[in-house]
Write an enzyme that holds these catalytic residues in place. Structure first.
Site: not given
Ligand code: KIV
Ligand code: NA
Length: 264
Positions: A45, A83, A111, A113, A180
């Site tokens: 994000s 991420d 993390k 996706e 999400e």
């Molecule tokens: O990138 C991010 O901030 C996220 C969250 C919204 C879960 O993946």
């Molecule tokens: Na993210």
């Protein structure tokens, strides 16, 4: 005591809700950590809130590594989740190499996706000592496939498939599931179905944990405000107290409320 994957598992066992927030720098990481937030996410994000892009796709590995190293220096005992940016886990080999970079920069977990196609990748990472959070539902790196930012899992077929994918990814080694923008009843079913802790954003109050983008929960983000966002600074007098209020309201499950939740 520092938060570990075991801490999150204990929360799930005891039915105690835990909180997560994004941070991208040392100052916020320290404030967030000292406020009692269990998990700090270096989210892609940052491509939107820091860089001003209209999606997360332009974010590079070097950028996430840089922000992870900044967050690691400010952290005071939270679990650091980083991420993996768009296409940095397109192959198992790429995922291993890129996850290693994030772990060296100070991440405790990465993390990713996606859905069932990530099984081999998650297994490979997990076997080699990299804890993984699998992000399902509205996965923003797929915005171009989804044709926009839309609630996922709304019909029964899609819901069943998401439950299946969550179970398969936990079976493959995922230590945490992040959901999400899914209807609250579906998030509750997934939380029940998997042994791993489940973190939600726009997924209702029944997940094991909650996460928000820190700029969103401080009311700093411009443009359209998603339904699941609450401005915690509006009811307090400082950033520190706003984050403490978030931790408290997640813990006693007063956040998210109905108004922040997708019902179906
Ligand atoms: O990138 C991010 O901030 C996220 C969250 C919204 C879960 O993946
Ligand atoms: Na993210």
């Amino acid at each position: 005591m520092a938060v570990t994957i075991n801490t999150l598992r204990e929360y799930k066992q005891k039915g105690e809700a835990f909180s997560a927030l994004t941070s991208y720098d040392a100052t916020f990481a320290q404030i967030v950590s000292e406020a009692g937030v269990d998990v700090i996410l270096i989210g892609d994000s940052l491509g939107m809130v820091l860089q001003g892009n209209d999606s997360t796709l332009p974010v590079t590995m070097d950028e996430i590594v840089y922000h992870t190293s900044c967050v690691a220096k400010g952290n005071r005992g939270s679990l650091i989740m980083a991420d993996m940016p768009f296409m940095s886990y397109g192959t198992v080999e790429a995922a291993l190499e890129n996850a290693a970079e994030l772990m060296r920069a100070g991440a405790h977990m990465v993390k990713l996706e996606g859905t069932d196609w990530m099984k081999d990748t998650i297994e490979a990472l997990s076997e080699r000592g990299v804890p993984v959070c699998a992000h399902l539902g509205l996965t923003p790196q797929f915005v171009n496939k989804f044709g926009g930012y839309k609630v996922q899992g709304r019909d029964e077929k899609a819901a069943e498939l998401m439950i299946e994918h969550a179970c398969e990814l936990v079976e493959a080694g995922a230590d945490v599931i992040l959901l999400e923008c899914v209807p609250a009843p579906l998030a509750a079913r997934i939380t029940q179905a998997v042994r791993a802790p489940v973190i939600g954003i726009g997924a209702g109050a029944d997940t094991d944990g909650q996460v928000l983008v820190v700029h969103d929960m401080l009311g700093l983000t411009t443009g359209r405000k998603p339904r699941f966002v609450k401005n915690f600074l509006a009811e307090t007098d400082s950033v520190q107290n706003a984050i403490k209020a978030y931790v408290e309201q997640v813990r006693n499950r007063t956040f998210p409320a109905e108004e922040h939740t997708f019902k179906a």
